[in-house]
Each structure stands twice: as structure tokens, then as C-alpha cells.
Design a protein around this motif. Structure first.
Motif, PDB file in Angstrom:
ATOM      1  N   LYS A  67       0.855  -1.186   0.000  1.00 40.09           N
ATOM      2  CA  LYS A  67       0.000   0.000   0.000  1.00 40.09           C
ATOM      3  C   LYS A  67       0.892   1.238   0.000  1.00 40.09           C
ATOM      4  O   LYS A  67       1.718   1.417   0.900  1.00 40.09           O
ATOM      5  CB  LYS A  67      -0.934  -0.001   1.201  1.00 40.09           C
ATOM      6  N   VAL A  68       0.709   2.094  -0.976  1.00 41.59           N
ATOM      7  CA  VAL A  68       1.452   3.345  -1.097  1.00 41.59           C
ATOM      8  C   VAL A  68       0.449   4.469  -0.840  1.00 41.59           C
ATOM      9  O   VAL A  68      -0.440   4.724  -1.648  1.00 41.59           O
ATOM     10  CB  VAL A  68       2.085   3.483  -2.492  1.00 41.59           C
ATOM     11  N   SER A  69       0.588   5.114   0.296  1.00 38.82           N
ATOM     12  CA  SER A  69      -0.428   6.071   0.729  1.00 38.82           C
ATOM     13  C   SER A  69      -0.263   7.410   0.046  1.00 38.82           C
ATOM     14  O   SER A  69       0.843   7.810  -0.339  1.00 38.82           O
ATOM     15  CB  SER A  69      -0.353   6.257   2.244  1.00 38.82           C
ATOM     16  N   ASN A  70      -1.391   8.104  -0.084  1.00 34.05           N
ATOM     17  CA  ASN A  70      -1.355   9.458  -0.605  1.00 34.05           C
ATOM     18  C   ASN A  70      -0.506  10.331   0.309  1.00 34.05           C
ATOM     19  O   ASN A  70      -0.585  10.197   1.540  1.00 34.05           O
ATOM     20  CB  ASN A  70      -2.785  10.003  -0.685  1.00 34.05           C
ATOM     21  N   PRO A  71       0.313  11.238  -0.244  1.00 36.15           N
ATOM     22  CA  PRO A  71       1.156  12.082   0.602  1.00 36.15           C
ATOM     23  C   PRO A  71       0.383  12.891   1.631  1.00 36.15           C
ATOM     24  O   PRO A  71       0.946  13.301   2.652  1.00 36.15           O
ATOM     25  CB  PRO A  71       1.861  12.997  -0.409  1.00 36.15           C
ATOM     26  N   ALA A  72      -0.911  13.102   1.381  1.00 36.98           N
ATOM     27  CA  ALA A  72      -1.702  13.875   2.335  1.00 36.98           C
ATOM     28  C   ALA A  72      -2.015  13.089   3.603  1.00 36.98           C
ATOM     29  O   ALA A  72      -2.479  13.663   4.592  1.00 36.98           O
ATOM     30  CB  ALA A  72      -3.007  14.326   1.680  1.00 36.98           C
ATOM     31  N   THR A  73      -1.790  11.786   3.597  1.00 36.48           N
ATOM     32  CA  THR A  73      -2.073  10.951   4.760  1.00 36.48           C
ATOM     33  C   THR A  73      -0.852  10.933   5.673  1.00 36.48           C
ATOM     34  O   THR A  73       0.227  10.496   5.271  1.00 36.48           O
ATOM     35  CB  THR A  73      -2.414   9.518   4.340  1.00 36.48           C
ATOM     36  N   ALA A  74      -1.043  11.403   6.915  1.00 36.52           N
ATOM     37  CA  ALA A  74       0.075  11.479   7.862  1.00 36.52           C
ATOM     38  C   ALA A  74       0.430  10.089   8.383  1.00 36.52           C
ATOM     39  O   ALA A  74      -0.410   9.176   8.424  1.00 36.52           O
ATOM     40  CB  ALA A  74      -0.298  12.383   9.027  1.00 36.52           C
ATOM     41  N   ALA A  75       1.670   9.941   8.813  1.00 39.50           N
ATOM     42  CA  ALA A  75       2.137   8.644   9.320  1.00 39.50           C
ATOM     43  C   ALA A  75       1.323   8.202  10.529  1.00 39.50           C
ATOM     44  O   ALA A  75       1.046   7.003  10.700  1.00 39.50           O
ATOM     45  CB  ALA A  75       3.620   8.729   9.669  1.00 39.50           C
ATOM     46  N   ILE A 107      10.684   9.180  -4.010  1.00 44.27           N
ATOM     47  CA  ILE A 107      10.822   8.662  -5.370  1.00 44.27           C
ATOM     48  C   ILE A 107      10.184   9.638  -6.348  1.00 44.27           C
ATOM     49  O   ILE A 107       9.061  10.116  -6.117  1.00 44.27           O
ATOM     50  CB  ILE A 107      10.194   7.251  -5.487  1.00 44.27           C
ATOM     51  N   ASP A 108      10.936   9.990  -7.365  1.00 43.68           N
ATOM     52  CA  ASP A 108      10.466  10.935  -8.377  1.00 43.68           C
ATOM     53  C   ASP A 108       9.930  12.213  -7.749  1.00 43.68           C
ATOM     54  O   ASP A 108       8.886  12.746  -8.145  1.00 43.68           O
ATOM     55  CB  ASP A 108       9.368  10.290  -9.241  1.00 43.68           C
ATOM     56  N   GLY A 109      10.627  12.702  -6.708  1.00 42.72           N
ATOM     57  CA  GLY A 109      10.228  13.944  -6.065  1.00 42.72           C
ATOM     58  C   GLY A 109       9.068  13.814  -5.109  1.00 42.72           C
ATOM     59  O   GLY A 109       8.583  14.815  -4.570  1.00 42.72           O
ATOM     60  N   GLN A 110       8.583  12.585  -4.864  1.00 40.13           N
ATOM     61  CA  GLN A 110       7.453  12.369  -3.952  1.00 40.13           C
ATOM     62  C   GLN A 110       7.952  11.715  -2.662  1.00 40.13           C
ATOM     63  O   GLN A 110       8.741  10.773  -2.709  1.00 40.13           O
ATOM     64  CB  GLN A 110       6.418  11.430  -4.580  1.00 40.13           C
ATOM     65  N   THR A 111       7.475  12.204  -1.536  1.00 39.03           N
ATOM     66  CA  THR A 111       7.735  11.553  -0.260  1.00 39.03           C
ATOM     67  C   THR A 111       6.508  10.711   0.082  1.00 39.03           C
ATOM     68  O   THR A 111       5.414  11.241   0.266  1.00 39.03           O
ATOM     69  CB  THR A 111       8.013  12.580   0.841  1.00 39.03           C
ATOM     70  N   LEU A 112       6.707   9.403   0.155  1.00 41.57           N
ATOM     71  CA  LEU A 112       5.589   8.485   0.278  1.00 41.57           C
ATOM     72  C   LEU A 112       5.811   7.523   1.428  1.00 41.57           C
ATOM     73  O   LEU A 112       6.955   7.198   1.774  1.00 41.57           O
ATOM     74  CB  LEU A 112       5.417   7.675  -1.011  1.00 41.57           C
ATOM     75  N   ASP A 113       4.712   7.066   2.023  1.00 35.69           N
ATOM     76  CA  ASP A 113       4.758   6.042   3.059  1.00 35.69           C
ATOM     77  C   ASP A 113       4.255   4.721   2.490  1.00 35.69           C
ATOM     78  O   ASP A 113       3.211   4.657   1.823  1.00 35.69           O
ATOM     79  CB  ASP A 113       3.887   6.440   4.256  1.00 35.69           C
ATOM     80  N   LEU A 114       5.017   3.657   2.792  1.00 38.16           N
ATOM     81  CA  LEU A 114       4.677   2.327   2.312  1.00 38.16           C
ATOM     82  C   LEU A 114       4.307   1.428   3.482  1.00 38.16           C
ATOM     83  O   LEU A 114       4.891   1.531   4.562  1.00 38.16           O
ATOM     84  CB  LEU A 114       5.862   1.678   1.588  1.00 38.16           C
TER      85      LEU A 114
END
Length: 997
Positions: free
Chosen positions: A56-64, A101-108
């Protein structure tokens, strides 16, 4: 981040290869990666040798912290008896991985995979799934009632506490002005209803999206697992149920009250407060509106989001369904479902309309003789029938709980609303009505009052009780009727029946209906799918008239069990749970619930169901004579002369029999007798009948799985000349098939065998109307006649004007056979068949003794056969078959351009076939899809069945009176059903080149 930006959340940009790399690098997981749908996140299923997991790769708007809350909620709910995903720790021991990745900070996150079939795989929700959704939603809410986590205090556009804000922010994304204005009006009303309730609605952690997207089933009827917790947050408890009910509306828009079962199941887990019951319906409306505006916004923002785009049409349909329902009525039904009583209406010492004769109860059911000859489609037919009866009997009464044919609608996929929830009493004008029990009379309008009793309301129309408005009256109090209706005048000369005009009189039409929805007027008719509920809400008022309770309708399922006990099961029926069909009219069939179906398969009923001329011909002849053809009577001569005149020269002699099977059997005997030779050639995959001889030349494995292994020695099978699926393909393939035939003939000659006959349909009927290659029959007939063999054309299915341009199927091939067999169409459902041949062939057969068929050629059969031919001529049915058939085939071919499930379209006139394939290039039969499609078409008001050796060809052979309107309804229903089960657009290769001609 501003709150406004929460409404515009494009999904993370991530490829399958990148997802695979991240799974390997962070979780040491290697496998085959496929993407799953999501509105705002990215989900990837990974098949490994050990197990299946989901990245699951969450939308950047979703906080950890919100992701942590989701994982914690999953752990908290472990004892609910549901399959739930579990977080898998990464290589570094953490459950959440942050990457750039590609300028995006993402939570997996990596979660275990919950096995089962997603409810989205089902075309529609079953009754069990509808209840199970409510049950699971209630269990999740109950399980989360004591769950607290900082990550649940979050802003979500799905939080219905902010539903109005979402509408305000995203309404501009709806481009259609009328839709946008409708959304505003409907949602403003919902928000006004919710405003005073907000402080009384319980708030807790909820799942927020207990819908078909997020649940799976192992047994098909109940939910076994929940697969996604991405919307876990604080919210109104009842909003959980609203989201689930909106899903049910989305999946079952034709049966919106199915939500009542969802609500009942939820409330058994989590009882709802009074405020929550009031808030539920406006919250459901608001949820459907939020889905609509969010979907429009997401597609505009995230153009390649096929998941969001595919959902839009059904989201709009769910909103439209919710917007059209009466909110007050729905709330009353919800409350009744949860707490209503089923106490019967008691008898009274004061019958409401005085003594009524049970003989005056009028039959308005599907089988009523008053509806014969199609008059049920005429406006005001019930009023005319009942007024005629009242004029003759003094009064008339209709029945409660009756599915009325007059309410049946044709050419529609919508359910006809046919169940009568009240009673009508037709009385002489000025008759008095008596209050049956103590109650309060409330005047509703000029001729309607509501009688408020202790446990129900009694709604009366045709009543003038203004003098006692709002007063409590005692049982036995006399109430007045409104002014009578001049029946003959009110209906108008065009609609008034002769009986009605003759008995024109001023009558009072009083309707009475009981209801447990206090103060809310119920509908007078209900849909069959909601019959059980509405009959609880509106019980039978017959006791208030001093009459017995209406009889209950026989259950179609119970009747099917009785059929199986007495009728050999090998005589199969259409559909696993077939409707009980008890009436037909033209090209429509009607079941006992008053639902109409376009009959697209019944080529036995050539001129249409219920034709009054055939009914009269049968009645008239039965009243005179019916015997066997050894007696001398005119009808036999007239009919055989007519058939001989229709046959191509030099065919001039007719045998009359009972069926196509008997005709084929006789044709084979004629050929063997005439030639004295020993072998019959028949084409593979064909069906000719069930008798010993007719079955011997039938080799369709769909009709007999052992057909190819059980042919007797006197039958030799030749290659099926199927220009689409056969050994050789294309309409120019006749020379190749004829070359093979020459080889067969040489082999037979070498074996010392002689050919007596060749038998084939001139159009490949059992394959769905596939036209034979050009010149095929001409080449075969030439070879047969050179050897002294006869040519038999089995025209049982394809002749009698069904092809439109041609009366006989052999005309399409430009040949004349030696023997024609016909049946089916000849009698319009009456058992009637014939063999037409030359005089010399018939005379040679007499050497074996006289031929006799007990009922073949009876006066009744001949009279009906003549009437069928007269109707075909007088109503231009051959021309209709050509015009409507061409229109229908063009429509089917257009669908073939849209849906790759359609591999080919066959036939001509009103003998058509649609071959369904799972792969056009390989032409792989889509047998399962064909069965499923037929079930879907039944639900949309069309009856069609599969044929062919693979049961993957829709056979389309309706009565020849099929209208353009009904053909268009079938095309629309087929498009809708195809979209439900096979939504992909057609890909190359295109439809088979031999699909049309």
C-alpha cells in the motif's frame, strides 16, 4: 496543507516496476505485481512463492500517525470472526516505510492478503450479501466503539460531518448545469434535515467505507473479510451505516428498499437512537452526493484513474435513485422495519361498505379473462372492467395482494409496480360508508380522508367527510361518499367498452388501504421485489369490508418443486430459478407477478402469443369437430392445398404430422423407401429431433454429449459447413467443404455403401443461425442427385418467413430440395408438422402400407395452420421479419464494435445468433459468460437462451411480430448486461468476417 487541498488528492505516481523494487528493497518480497484500484492511493498485489501480500502506497496527504492508527485498528479488531489484513514488518523492523521517489515523499506498508472474492466481482448483490454488509458494518462499529488513537482525528472528505463542505468545494467540478443544480437542491435539503440532529449523533472511530470495494466473500453469499482500513477515523456512528447503504443503492438501484435489510442487520449489532434513525436517510443521500462530486473531481484531476472513471455512471445512478425517493416514507419504513408490528387487521361488526357479495370480487390478475386480446395495455381498463361488473352485479370489489396485469409495463428494464396494496369498491353513487371501528377522521383533500385507528391508519378515497374533520367517531358512524362518476362519459367514447357504454351509470369508486406508517400515505401499488415488506406495512383490509382475506399467490419455487416430482427432469426448463409465465401477448411473456419480458427465443409462436384470431379459430373448430384425417372434411384439403402452393416446384404433396421430430423421421423413411439405398448423410453439430431416426442424424453434443460415439451404421456424418467456427472459414469456403464431401463419397463407394439421402438445415440453426457458405447446398444437391439420392431440407426452425427475405431457407442457397420438413412455426404453439415432397416420392412410400398420424391433420390442427398463414399474410409478418431483423442485426453488430465478448453476429431476418467468445483471436467459446448474460437479460426484461455445441451463442428467434421498440429495448438491455459483465471495449481482431451477409 489547507482543508481545501484535501479535496484534490491525485494518486502517487508509481509504476509496477517501481512497486516491485520497493517491495524487494524494503520488505524482501519478490513476486508478480499487479495493481488494484483506489481513488487516492496506490495498491499493488504481489504474488510470491510463499504467500500473497499487498503493498500500500499512501497518498502524501495521509500522515504517518494516521497509518499507525489503521494498523492499530486492525490489531484491535482481531476477535470479530472476520478475516482482516495484518501489517508485515519491513527489513528494519518497522511497519511503515518512508521513501522518496520521483520527487514524492511516500509512506509504504505491506499487509497480508485477505483471500476471497471481492463483492465487486458480482454483477449484483444477493439478498445474503445485502444483509451481510449491514451485519459486518455493525460488527466493525461495535468492535471500534472503545478504540482510541491520535491518528483517527483526521480530516477526510468522506467524513459526513463535513459532507456539506465537500459539496460546496467540489460542486463546480460537475460540468452539467442541470445535474449541478439538482445536486445543490437535494443536498441543501439533506443538510437542513441534519442540522438540528448533529448534537445528538454519536461520534466514535468508524471504518468509514464498509462497501463492496473493501470486503470479500468465500462462499458467495456472506462476507468473510474486510480488506482495507484506509478511511478509519472519527465520525458519526450512523455514518458508517449510511456509507454501506449508499453502496447497496449503487449496486441495486432498481431495488432501493434492499437497504432495509442492510439497516436491520446493522441494528441487530448496534441499536440506533431516535436521532440516528432520523438522520440516516439524509446521510445516505449526502453520501451518494459526495461520491458523485468526488468522482467527477478525481477524474478531472487524475485523468488516468480508470477505477474512478468506471464508477461514475453508477454513482450518478445511486444519487438519482436516492434523490427520487420520499425521505419521510423511507424513514417511516426504516422505523417500521426495526420496531413495527405484524398484528392483523381485525374483523368488525360494522362492515365499511355494508354487505358485499363475494361473487362481486373481480379478478384483475395476470390470468384474468378480462385482459384477453391485449386490452390490458389500454388506459383505464380496470375502471371499465369493474364498472361493467358493478353495473351487472350492483357493486364490485377488487382484490388485495393481487399482481395486476394492467400495471405491467412493456419494453422496460425497470420492475413493473403491480402489487395492489388496497381494495377498490365500486358502489352506486351516493352510497354510504360506515366507520368500521372507533377512530379519528382527518380530511386530507376533497375526496380523501385518513381514518386514524389505534394501531393503523385507514386511507379512504371517494369519501366526503368534511363535516366531521378532526373528530373522533364511533364504530358504525355513517360517512358520506363523494359524488359519483359518470362512467361512460368520464372514460370517453374511445376508451369505453360496449358493455361500459351500455351500463353507463353514476358510480362511486371508493378505495381503502390500511397503513402502519402513521400519517404517511403509502403507495397503492408496490413492486414485487418489495412485496413482503409492503404487505406488512399495508395489511389486507378485506376484514373491514366483511370479506375474507385475499388468497395468497402460489409460490413459483414451490411449483417448480412439484414439477420436478411429476415431470421427468430430463425435460429441462430455462433458468435455474425461472419466472412462472402464465400469459403471453404478441412478443411479450408475462409472469405471475406481472413482469413483462420480450420473448427473443420462442420461434414456435410465429405470429405472437395470445392472438385472438387463433383463439377464436380453435374455439370455433372445437365446437364443431375434431377427429383424425381418415375422415373426410374440408379443413384438411384447404390447408394442404395452401402448403403445396407455397412450396417450390415441383414439390406438390403434403403429409401432416404432429412435430418436427415426426416430420424428420418420416422424411428419412420416405428417402430410404424411394431410393432403396442404405446410407443417410448428415452434417455434424446439427439437431433434427428426438425419435430414434431423427436422433440418429443428430450429432450436436450440446443436445447429446455422446452423439459422435453413438451414430448407427446407416448414418454417415460429414463436416459441418460452419463458415465461422468450422474446419474451413469464410463464405467462399464451399469448394473446400465439397472437396471433403467428395472424399466421403469415395470412401462410402469403396465400402460398398450407397447414399439414400442428405439431410441438413439450409441455415445452420443449432449453431445460432450461421449462413452456409455460398453455393454449398447447390454443390451437395448436385452430387446427391448424380447418385440417385434425395435431398432433405430440415426447415423446422428456419422456414415460414422467419428469414424475412425468404419464405423457405433453401431459397437463400438458391436450391430446391426433394423433401421439406416443417413444424414449429406452423401451429403457433399448437403441435403441427408437415413433410412436403413430390408425388412420386409419396406414392412409392405407399408400397410399405398406409401412413397414419393420429392427430396429424386433425380439423383443429388444419384450422389453426390456415389461420397462422392468414395472419402472416394479413399482418405482413414476413416483411416485418425483414425490416425489424435488419434493424436488430445492425444493432447487434454495433454492440460487437463496443464489446469484445461478441465474436460474431449470424443470420438474417428474425433468425439471428450472437456468438460470445473470451478471446477473439482464438475464438474461445465464452460458455459461462453466455449463461450469465442470459440471467442478466432476464432481470432486464428479455428472455434469450444459449445454443451451439459450446452453449455460447445467443439464439435470437422471436415471434415475427417483434416491433422496432422491443428490438431496441433488447439491444439496450444487452448493452447494459454486457457492460455489467464484460465492460471492456472491443479490441482487434474485429467481428468475424462471416458474421453478416
Amino acid at each position: 496543507m489547507t482543508e481545501q487541498s484535501h479535496f484534490h488528492l491525485p494518486r502517487p505516481r508509481l509504476t509496477l516496476d517501481q512497486a516491485a523494487d520497493l517491495a524487494r528493497e524494503r520488505f524482501n518480497v519478490i513476486g508478480v505485481v499487479t495493481e488494484l484500484g483506489s481513488n487516492q492511493d496506490r495498491n499493488f498485489r504481489i504474488y510470491t512463492d510463499a504467500a500473497t501480500v499487498v503493498l500500500k502506497v499512501s497518498n502524501p496527504a495521509t500522515a504517518a500517525v494516521e497509518l499507525e492508527a489503521q494498523n492499530a485498528a486492525l490489531a484491535h479488531l482481531g476477535d470479530l470472526g472476520l478475516d482482516l489484513p495484518a501489517a508485515v514488518r519491513a527489513i528494519d523492523g518497522n511497519e511503515i516505510q518512508r521513501i522518496t521517489i520521483d520527487g514524492q515523499t511516500l509512506d509504504l506498508r505491506l499487509l497480508t492478503y485477505v483471500d476471497g472474492h471481492p463483492l465487486t466481482d458480482s454483477v449484483r448483490l444477493t439478498a445474503g450479501q445485502v444483509r451481510s454488509l449491514g451485519d459486518v458494518a455493525g460488527r466493525i462499529v461495535r468492535g471500534l466503539s472503545n478504540f482510541e488513537h491520535a491518528g483517527t482525528d483526521r480530516f477526510l472528505q468522506w467524513d459526513l460531518r463535513r459532507g456539506g463542505e465537500v459539496i460546496d468545494a467540489l460542486l463546480g467540478q460537475v460540468n452539467d448545469d442541470a445535474r449541478r443544480e439538482h445536486l445543490r437542491t437535494v443536498t441543501d435539503a439533506a443538510r437542513m434535515q441534519l442540522a438540528p440532529l448533529k448534537g445528538d449523533l454519536r461520534v466514535q472511530t468508524i471504518h468509514g467505507d464498509l462497501t463492496d470495494d473493501n470486503v470479500v466473500s468465500r462462499d458467495g453469499d456472506s462476507i468473510s473479510g474486510v480488506i482495507d482500513f484506509g478511511d478509519v477515523a472519527q465520525g458519526w456512528l450512523v455514518a458508517e451505516l449510511a456509507a454501506t447503504c449508499a453502496c447497496v443503492l449503487y449496486r441495486s438501484p432498481r431495488h432501493p428498499l434492499a437497504i432495509l435489510d442492510t439497516i436491520d442487520a446493522f441494528a441487530r449489532q448496534v441499536p440506533l437512537s431516535d436521532a440516528e434513525l432520523t438522520a440516516l436517510w439524509p446521510l445516505i443521500v449526502l453520501r451518494t452526493a459526495v461520491l458523485v462530486v468526488s468522482g467527477e473531481a478525481q477524474v478531472q484531476l487524475d485523468g488516468d484513474n480508470d477505477y474512478a472513471d468506471a464508477n461514475r455512471a453508477r454513482e450518478w445512478l445511486a444519487f438519482a435513485t436516492a434523490a427520487d425517493l420520499d425521505g419521510a416514507e423511507v424513514e417511516a419504513l426504516i422505523r417500521f422495519m426495526l420496531a413495527g408490528t405484524d398484528a392483523p387487521i381485525m374483523t368488525t361488526d360494522y362492515p365499511l361498505a355494508g354487505p358485499l357479495d363475494p361473487a362481486a370480487i373481480i379478478d384483475l390478475s395476470v390470468t384474468s379473462a378480462g385482459y384477453d386480446a391485449g386490452v390490458w395495455l389500454e388506459p383505464d381498463i380496470d375502471a371499465r372492467i369493474t364498472a361493467d361488473a358493478a353495473a351487472q352485479l350492483g357493486h364490485a370489489v377488487t382484490r388485495y395482494g393481487e399482481y395486476r396485469l394492467s400495471q405491467t409495463r412493456i419494453n422496460t428494464a425497470e420492475e413493473s409496480v403491480t402489487l395492489a396494496l388496497g381494495v377498490e369498491v365500486i358502489l352506486p353513487a351516493g352510497s354510504h360508508i360506515t366507520a368500521p371501528i372507533v377512530g379519528t377522521v382527518v380530511v386530507v383533500d376533497s375526496d380523501t380522508v385518513r381514518f386514524e385507528a389505534a394501531h393503523f391508519d385507514l386511507w379512504l378515497t371517494g369519501i366526503d367527510a368534511a363535516a366531521i374533520d378532526g373528530q373522533t367517531v364511533e364504530a358504525g358512524t355513517t360517512l358520506g361518499t363523494a359524488l359519483g362518476t359518470a362512467f361512460g362519459t368520464a372514460l370517453g367514447a374511445a376508451q369505453a367498452s360496449s358493455a361500459g357504454a351500455r351500463h353507463a351509470a353514476r358510480v362511486a369508486r371508493v378505495t381503502l388501504q390500511t397503513s402502519r406508517l402513521r400519517g404517511i400515505r403509502p403507495p397503492f401499488f408496490a413492486a414485487p421485489s418489495h412485496a413482503a415488506l409492503w404487505q406488512r406495512v399495508c395489511p389486507d383490509p378485506s376484514a373491514l369490508l366483511g370479506l375474507e382475506t385475499a388468497r395468497s399467490l402460489a409460490d413459483a419455487g414451490a411449483l417448480l418443486q412439484r414439477r420436478d416430482q411429476s415431470f421427468a427432469r430430463v425435460q429441462e426448463h430455462y433458468y435455474q430459478a425461472p419466472p412462472q409465465i402464465e400469459r403471453g401477448w404478441q412478443h411479450h411473456l408475462i409472469d405471475t407477478h406481472g413482469q413483462a419480458y420480450v420473448d427473443m427465443v420462442n420461434n414456435v409462436t410465429t405470429v405472437g402469443h395470445g392472438h385472438p384470431r387463433i383463439a377464436e379459430a380453435a374455439r370455433s373448430q372445437w365446437s364443431l369437430l375434431n377427429t383424425n384425417s381418415r375422415f373426410h372434411y374440408e379443413e384438411l384439403v384447404r390447408f394442404t392445398e395452401r402448403l403445396a402452393a407455397l412450396a417450390p416446384d415441383p414439390l406438390d404433396t403434403v403429409f401432416l404430422v404432429n412435430s418436427g421430430t415426426e416430420a424428420v423421421d418420416l422424411a428419412l423413411r420416405l428417402a430410404l423407401s424411394y431410393t432403396g439405398q442404405d446410407t443417410v448423410l448428415a452434417v455434424r453439430e446439427a439437431y433434427h429431433g428426438w425419435s430414434l431416426a431423427a436422433d440418429a442424424v443428430s450429432s450436436s453434443v450440446a443436445d447429446n454429449p455422446r452423439a459422435l460415439d453413438t451414430r448407427p451404421d446407416w448414418v454417415h456424418l460429414v463436416e459441418a459447413p460452419n463458415a465461422v467456427r468450422g474446419k474451413y472459414q469464410g463464405m467462399q469456403s464451399a469448394p473446400q467443404y465439397l472437396d471433403d464431401l467428395d472424399g466421403d463419397l469415395r470412401d462410402l463407394a469403396d465400402a460398398g455403401r450407397t447414399v439414400a439421402a442428405f439431410i441438413a438445415e439450409p441455415v445452420f440453426g443449432n449453431a445460432g443461425g450461421v449462413l452456409l457458405p455460398d453455393g454449398y447446398l447447390a454443390g451437395v444437391y448436385e452430387r446427391m442427385r448424380a447418385r440417385g439420392a434425395l435431398c432433405i431440407a430440415d426447415e423446422v426452425q428456419v422456414s415460414y418467413a422467419r428469414l424475412g427475405k425468404h419464405f423457405w431457407g433453401t431459397e437463400q442457397q438458391g436450391v430446391v430440395p426433394d423433401i421439406i420438413t416443417i413444424a414449429k412455426a406452423m401451429g403457433n404453439g399448437h403441435p403441427l408438422g408437415a413433410v412436403i415432397t413430390r408425388r412420386d416420392i409419396a406414392e412409392r412410400f405407399s408400397e410399405e402400407g398406409p401412413f397414419f398420424s393420429s392427430a396429424g391433420g386433425s380439423p383443429l390442427s388444419c384450422r389453426i395452420g390456415l389461420t397462422v398463414l392468414d395472419i402472416m399474410r394479413d399482418e405482413g409478418l414476413q416483411q416485418n421479419a425483414e425490416v425489424v431483423g435488419r434493424h436488430l442485426k445492425q444493432g447487434l453488430e454495433r454492440l460487437g464494435e463496443r464489446f469484445d465478448l461478441i465474436g460474431a453476429v449470424y443470420g438474417m431476418g428474425l433468425y439471428l445468433g450472437v456468438e460470445l467468445v473470451s478471446d477473439r483471436a482464438a475464438f474461445t467459446p465464452a460458455t459461462g459468460a453466455a449463461a450469465r448474460l442470459c440471467d442478466e437479460l432476464l432481470l432486464r426484461g428479455c428472455i434469450v437462451q444459449p445454443t451451439g455445441d459450446f452453449k455460447n451463442v445467443l439464439k435470437i428467434k422471436p415471434p415475427l411480430c417483434l416491433s422496432i421498440a422491443s428490438a431496441d429495448h433488447f439491444l439496450d438491455a444487452l448493452a447494459d448486461a454486457l457492460g455489467a459483465i464484460a465492460p471492456r471495449a472491443a479490441q482487434s481482431p474485429t467481428l468475424s468476417a462471416a458474421s453478416s451477409r
